[in-house]
Scaffold this motif. Structure first.
Motif, PDB file in Angstrom:
ATOM      1  N   PHE A  29      26.588  24.652  -4.541  1.00 18.05           N
ATOM      2  CA  PHE A  29      26.379  23.362  -3.883  1.00 18.05           C
ATOM      3  C   PHE A  29      25.118  23.388  -3.024  1.00 18.05           C
ATOM      4  O   PHE A  29      24.340  22.430  -3.021  1.00 18.05           O
ATOM      5  N   TRP A  31      22.496  25.219  -3.541  1.00 16.42           N
ATOM      6  CA  TRP A  31      21.368  25.205  -4.477  1.00 16.42           C
ATOM      7  C   TRP A  31      21.099  23.783  -4.964  1.00 16.42           C
ATOM      8  O   TRP A  31      19.946  23.353  -5.040  1.00 16.42           O
ATOM      9  N   CYS A  32      22.156  23.051  -5.289  1.00 18.25           N
ATOM     10  CA  CYS A  32      21.995  21.658  -5.750  1.00 18.25           C
ATOM     11  C   CYS A  32      21.367  20.801  -4.666  1.00 18.25           C
ATOM     12  O   CYS A  32      20.467  19.994  -4.943  1.00 18.25           O
ATOM     13  N   ARG A  35      17.665  21.606  -4.401  1.00 17.31           N
ATOM     14  CA  ARG A  35      16.910  21.038  -5.525  1.00 17.31           C
ATOM     15  C   ARG A  35      16.735  19.527  -5.364  1.00 17.31           C
ATOM     16  O   ARG A  35      15.682  18.983  -5.640  1.00 17.31           O
ATOM     17  N   ILE A  36      17.779  18.850  -4.928  1.00 18.94           N
ATOM     18  CA  ILE A  36      17.699  17.400  -4.730  1.00 18.94           C
ATOM     19  C   ILE A  36      16.679  17.072  -3.654  1.00 18.94           C
ATOM     20  O   ILE A  36      15.898  16.126  -3.788  1.00 18.94           O
TER      21      ILE A  36
END
Length: 86
Positions: A29, A31-32, A35-36
């Motif tokens: 989560f 990492w996501c 990235r976002i």
């Protein structure tokens, strides 16, 4: 009360599995989200660049349109009174 070694091993194994899965989910989560945020930053910069370019183009078109209106008004306007016509 007596607890066997097998029961302690099963409970420790279950706790370890839950903690491992929880840590993996948290890391995924995080990492996501990272990235976002990176995509959001790039997208914001790109949108700002496009907006600036579009605004500049619209300003040029507006200036050209104003000059065109003035030229047409001079051509189609009433005849000048100081010039003698034959």
């Amino acid at each position: 009360m007596f607890v066997s070694a097998e029961i302690i091993a099963v409970i420790a194994s279950a706790i370890g599995t839950v903690l491992t899965i929880g840590a993996a989910m948290f890391a995924g989560f995080a990492w996501c989200v990272r990235r976002i945020d990176a995509v959001d930053t790039k997208l914001t910069a790109r949108i700002d660049a496009v907006t600036a370019a579009l605004t500049a183009r619209i300003d040029v078109v507006a200036a050209d349109t104003t000059e065109l209106k003035i030229s047409l008004a001079r051509i189609e306007g009433p005849p000048r009174l100081l010039i003698a016509t034959r």
